[in-house]
Design a protein around this motif. Structure first.
Motif, PDB file in Angstrom:
ATOM      1  N   ILE A  64     -32.966 -38.377 -51.284  1.00 56.69           N
ATOM      2  CA  ILE A  64     -32.756 -36.938 -51.445  1.00 56.69           C
ATOM      3  C   ILE A  64     -31.418 -36.770 -52.149  1.00 56.69           C
ATOM      4  CG2 ILE A  64     -32.455 -34.721 -50.268  1.00 56.69           C
ATOM      5  CD1 ILE A  64     -34.000 -35.945 -47.888  1.00 56.69           C
ATOM      6  N   SER A  65     -31.392 -36.039 -53.264  1.00 53.40           N
ATOM      7  CA  SER A  65     -30.137 -35.885 -54.004  1.00 53.40           C
ATOM      8  C   SER A  65     -29.522 -34.501 -53.839  1.00 53.40           C
ATOM      9  CB  SER A  65     -30.344 -36.192 -55.483  1.00 53.40           C
ATOM     10  OG  SER A  65     -31.383 -35.404 -56.032  1.00 53.40           O
ATOM     11  N   GLY A  66     -30.230 -33.589 -53.157  1.00 52.95           N
ATOM     12  CA  GLY A  66     -29.651 -32.280 -52.915  1.00 52.95           C
ATOM     13  C   GLY A  66     -30.586 -31.395 -52.113  1.00 52.95           C
ATOM     14  N   ILE A  67     -30.009 -30.481 -51.351  1.00 54.77           N
ATOM     15  CA  ILE A  67     -30.796 -29.518 -50.567  1.00 54.77           C
ATOM     16  C   ILE A  67     -30.157 -28.143 -50.702  1.00 54.77           C
ATOM     17  CG2 ILE A  67     -31.701 -28.875 -48.299  1.00 54.77           C
ATOM     18  CD1 ILE A  67     -31.442 -31.754 -47.413  1.00 54.77           C
ATOM     19  N   LEU A  68     -30.992 -27.152 -50.936  1.00 56.94           N
ATOM     20  CA  LEU A  68     -30.564 -25.752 -50.945  1.00 56.94           C
ATOM     21  C   LEU A  68     -31.323 -25.004 -49.859  1.00 56.94           C
ATOM     22  CD1 LEU A  68     -29.036 -23.374 -52.398  1.00 56.94           C
ATOM     23  CD2 LEU A  68     -31.151 -23.028 -53.707  1.00 56.94           C
ATOM     24  N   GLY A  69     -30.598 -24.281 -49.008  1.00 58.16           N
ATOM     25  CA  GLY A  69     -31.230 -23.407 -48.022  1.00 58.16           C
ATOM     26  C   GLY A  69     -31.145 -21.965 -48.476  1.00 58.16           C
ATOM     27  N   ILE A  70     -32.251 -21.226 -48.327  1.00 58.58           N
ATOM     28  CA  ILE A  70     -32.288 -19.821 -48.737  1.00 58.58           C
ATOM     29  C   ILE A  70     -32.699 -18.979 -47.534  1.00 58.58           C
ATOM     30  CG2 ILE A  70     -33.235 -18.132 -50.344  1.00 58.58           C
ATOM     31  CD1 ILE A  70     -33.990 -21.582 -51.283  1.00 58.58           C
TER      32      ILE A  70
ATOM     33  N   ILE B 146     -35.108 -25.973 -50.473  1.00 55.15           N
ATOM     34  CA  ILE B 146     -35.521 -26.692 -51.677  1.00 55.15           C
ATOM     35  C   ILE B 146     -34.773 -28.017 -51.694  1.00 55.15           C
ATOM     36  CG2 ILE B 146     -35.664 -26.666 -54.187  1.00 55.15           C
ATOM     37  CD1 ILE B 146     -35.527 -23.640 -54.131  1.00 55.15           C
ATOM     38  N   SER B 147     -35.523 -29.118 -51.706  1.00 58.10           N
ATOM     39  CA  SER B 147     -34.937 -30.457 -51.754  1.00 58.10           C
ATOM     40  C   SER B 147     -35.309 -31.122 -53.071  1.00 58.10           C
ATOM     41  CB  SER B 147     -35.450 -31.315 -50.591  1.00 58.10           C
ATOM     42  OG  SER B 147     -35.192 -30.710 -49.344  1.00 58.10           O
ATOM     43  N   VAL B 148     -34.333 -31.727 -53.693  1.00 58.91           N
ATOM     44  CA  VAL B 148     -34.579 -32.496 -54.914  1.00 58.91           C
ATOM     45  C   VAL B 148     -34.605 -33.970 -54.533  1.00 58.91           C
ATOM     46  CG1 VAL B 148     -33.730 -33.104 -57.209  1.00 58.91           C
ATOM     47  CG2 VAL B 148     -33.502 -30.748 -56.364  1.00 58.91           C
ATOM     48  N   ILE B 149     -35.686 -34.651 -54.926  1.00 61.33           N
ATOM     49  CA  ILE B 149     -35.921 -36.027 -54.497  1.00 61.33           C
ATOM     50  C   ILE B 149     -36.161 -36.888 -55.731  1.00 61.33           C
ATOM     51  CG2 ILE B 149     -37.408 -37.482 -53.075  1.00 61.33           C
ATOM     52  CD1 ILE B 149     -38.013 -34.429 -51.834  1.00 61.33           C
ATOM     53  N   GLU B 150     -35.576 -38.076 -55.755  1.00 58.85           N
ATOM     54  CA  GLU B 150     -35.680 -38.910 -56.941  1.00 58.85           C
ATOM     55  C   GLU B 150     -35.665 -40.387 -56.584  1.00 58.85           C
ATOM     56  OE1 GLU B 150     -31.746 -39.123 -59.220  1.00 58.85           O
ATOM     57  OE2 GLU B 150     -31.553 -37.216 -58.127  1.00 58.85           O
ATOM     58  N   ASN B 151     -36.000 -41.219 -57.566  1.00 60.87           N
ATOM     59  CA  ASN B 151     -35.928 -42.666 -57.416  1.00 60.87           C
ATOM     60  C   ASN B 151     -34.483 -43.138 -57.543  1.00 60.87           C
ATOM     61  OD1 ASN B 151     -38.719 -43.569 -57.120  1.00 60.87           O
ATOM     62  ND2 ASN B 151     -39.030 -42.802 -59.190  1.00 60.87           N
ATOM     63  N   ASP B 152     -34.152 -44.172 -56.776  1.00 57.92           N
ATOM     64  CA  ASP B 152     -32.835 -44.787 -56.848  1.00 57.92           C
ATOM     65  C   ASP B 152     -32.982 -46.231 -56.361  1.00 57.92           C
ATOM     66  OD1 ASP B 152     -30.241 -45.679 -56.670  1.00 57.92           O
ATOM     67  OD2 ASP B 152     -29.530 -44.069 -55.369  1.00 57.92           O
ATOM     68  N   VAL B 153     -32.859 -47.185 -57.259  1.00 54.27           N
ATOM     69  CA  VAL B 153     -33.087 -48.591 -56.908  1.00 54.27           C
ATOM     70  C   VAL B 153     -32.086 -49.081 -55.866  1.00 54.27           C
ATOM     71  CG1 VAL B 153     -34.181 -49.180 -59.096  1.00 54.27           C
ATOM     72  CG2 VAL B 153     -31.690 -49.341 -58.880  1.00 54.27           C
TER      73      VAL B 153
ATOM     74  N   ASP C  22     -26.188 -26.665 -50.328  1.00 50.68           N
ATOM     75  CA  ASP C  22     -25.699 -25.279 -50.270  1.00 50.68           C
ATOM     76  C   ASP C  22     -26.621 -24.390 -49.434  1.00 50.68           C
ATOM     77  OD1 ASP C  22     -23.551 -25.839 -52.105  1.00 50.68           O
ATOM     78  OD2 ASP C  22     -25.029 -25.778 -53.724  1.00 50.68           O
ATOM     79  N   LEU C  23     -26.083 -23.265 -49.018  1.00 46.54           N
ATOM     80  CA  LEU C  23     -26.816 -22.256 -48.264  1.00 46.54           C
ATOM     81  C   LEU C  23     -26.542 -20.893 -48.879  1.00 46.54           C
ATOM     82  CD1 LEU C  23     -28.568 -21.675 -45.731  1.00 46.54           C
ATOM     83  CD2 LEU C  23     -26.441 -21.470 -44.413  1.00 46.54           C
ATOM     84  N   ILE C  24     -27.592 -20.194 -49.290  1.00 47.78           N
ATOM     85  CA  ILE C  24     -27.427 -18.890 -49.937  1.00 47.78           C
ATOM     86  C   ILE C  24     -28.339 -17.855 -49.282  1.00 47.78           C
ATOM     87  CG2 ILE C  24     -26.769 -19.918 -52.159  1.00 47.78           C
ATOM     88  CD1 ILE C  24     -29.619 -19.307 -53.161  1.00 47.78           C
ATOM     89  N   GLU C  25     -28.035 -16.578 -49.524  1.00 49.15           N
ATOM     90  CA  GLU C  25     -28.884 -15.473 -49.062  1.00 49.15           C
ATOM     91  C   GLU C  25     -29.658 -14.901 -50.238  1.00 49.15           C
ATOM     92  OE1 GLU C  25     -26.462 -12.543 -47.137  1.00 49.15           O
ATOM     93  OE2 GLU C  25     -26.659 -13.526 -45.178  1.00 49.15           O
ATOM     94  N   SER C  26     -30.811 -14.353 -49.940  1.00 47.97           N
ATOM     95  CA  SER C  26     -31.629 -13.704 -50.950  1.00 47.97           C
ATOM     96  C   SER C  26     -31.850 -12.244 -50.541  1.00 47.97           C
ATOM     97  CB  SER C  26     -32.984 -14.398 -51.080  1.00 47.97           C
ATOM     98  OG  SER C  26     -33.858 -13.946 -50.057  1.00 47.97           O
ATOM     99  N   PRO C  27     -32.250 -11.386 -51.476  1.00 46.96           N
ATOM    100  CA  PRO C  27     -32.502  -9.983 -51.143  1.00 46.96           C
ATOM    101  C   PRO C  27     -33.910  -9.743 -50.604  1.00 46.96           C
ATOM    102  CG  PRO C  27     -32.734 -10.297 -53.496  1.00 46.96           C
ATOM    103  CD  PRO C  27     -32.331 -11.627 -52.939  1.00 46.96           C
ATOM    104  N   TYR C  28     -34.685 -10.793 -50.393  1.00 43.27           N
ATOM    105  CA  TYR C  28     -36.099 -10.618 -50.021  1.00 43.27           C
ATOM    106  C   TYR C  28     -36.310 -10.557 -48.514  1.00 43.27           C
ATOM    107  CZ  TYR C  28     -36.785 -11.580 -54.928  1.00 43.27           C
ATOM    108  OH  TYR C  28     -36.726 -11.524 -56.284  1.00 43.27           O
TER     109      TYR C  28
END
Length: 356
Positions: free
Chosen positions: A10-16, A172-179, A350-356
């Motif tokens: 996992i190379s990054g996570i965003l919470g909304i 939202i999690s970004v996932i990638e290969n890493d040897v 990161d953690l952000i707010e949305s207007p929804y």
């Protein structure tokens, strides 16, 4: 099912989060119980406040908002994305799928694979599993995993058992290969015989929603809800968690030849504070290693519970550090699972707010 994934990270996570906050103290008059009795649950269960999506908001609203944020910030590029996987129990429509809506609204390339998975509490583990498998064929492309629900739309506000627990969130999690990545151990179990312990009776093809299924009724437990509403048998789920999770963890640690003390953080699904405290006591894990504060701040966000746990509690640590973590989830299905993996060296958290 048991599996070991190699060369994935996992190379990054965003919470909304929705920007609307509802407080437990303001909801006590919704229920057919004395307010003083209801307020006693506050400390025990961890009821403080929860985040609620607006009545006309959908999961795709949050997913699109979050992905556009990542694209604008340069955290991920369109040409890097090989697949998007959406795990949700609250799709916008039966057809088209949420992943297709995201694809269209974010104008992603036509070779991006789109996939939706219907899963609740174990949704993050299942989504990671699917993402890791996709990476075997995507090679240098990345998978963007969405865990998202607006289950507050499906819970009765007059149900003290379920309404205070539920919170809406998207990750939202970004996932990638890493040897160079460490091996990831994964295990998942299911007992479909207990499936009705967590259920929304109406709304599917077995029982379509009608004016009759929408009728509010007082149930045996004193709460009011309709057949269109989510209900959890709290006692059955509690017993299931206390029975199934400790032996699974013990067997996993034995097979991996690690001690429970070797785990830096136990990042568990968060149904409520009471259940997690009992679980921590049973497996002998100190509370400071098993965070229990998601429900009291956001509510239980279903499959987004584990990533929200991560971004809320340790996001500042994950850029420059690496930790050995035990991820575990349990609930709808009934399903339970574990993932032991290294977390850290993130590009963003990161953690952000949305207007929804």
């Amino acid at each position: 099912m048991k599996a070991v994934f190699k060369g994935k990270k996992i190379s990054g996570i965003l919470g909304i989060l929705p920007d609307e906050v509802s407080y437990f103290d303001d909801e006590v008059d919704n229920y057919a119980f004395p307010p003083k009795q209801t307020l006693r649950l506050k400390k025990v269960m961890g009821f403080e406040k929860h985040r609620l999506a607006k009545a006309d908001s959908t999961v795709s609203d949050f997913c699109i908002f979050g992905l556009k944020h990542l694209l604008a910030e340069g955290k991920v590029k369109k040409e890097e994305i090989g697949a998007i996987v959406v795990v949700t129990l609250s799709p916008d429509y039966f057809v088209p799928h949420v992943s297709n809506i995201i694809h269209g609204e974010c104008e992603l390339p036509e070779d991006v694979l789109c996939m939706d998975i219907a899963q609740g509490c174990c949704g993050y583990l299942l989504g990671l599993m699917q993402s890791f498998m996709l990476l075997d064929v995507l090679k240098d492309k990345k998978v963007v995993l969405f865990n998202t629900d607006v289950l507050s739309h499906k819970v009765s506000k007059q149900d003290r058992n379920d309404y205070p627990l539920i919170g809406d969130a998207t990750s939202i999690s970004v996932i990638e290969n890493d040897v160079n990545a460490d091996d990831i151990y994964f295990e998942l179990h299911t007992n479909g015989g207990q499936r009705n312990a967590l259920i929304i009776p109406a709304g599917g093809f077995a029982m379509p929603s009608t004016s009759e299924t929408a009728v509010m009724k007082e149930m045996e437990d004193g709460n009011r809800r309709s057949l269109d509403h989510l209900h959890m048998d709290g006692a059955e789920v509690f017993n299931f968690v206390q029975t199934k999770i400790p032996p699974m963890l013990e067997e996993t640690f034995q097979s991996l030849n690690i001690r429970k003390e070797d785990i830096d953080y136990y990042l568990f699904h968060q149904p409520n504070k009471f259940m997690l405290k009992k679980l921590a006591d049973k497996i002998g894990v100190p509370y400071e290693k098993m965070f229990m504060n998601v429900v009291e701040n956001f509510g239980n966000p279903s499959g987004a519970s584990i990533p929200m746990n991560i971004v809320y509690n340790i996001r500042s640590l994950l850029i420059d550090n690496n930790f050995t973590c035990c991820l575990s989830a349990f609930g709808s299905g009934l399903t339970w699972g574990i993932m032991v993996m290294k977390l850290g060296g993130f590009d963003f958290c990161d953690l952000i707010e949305s207007p929804y």
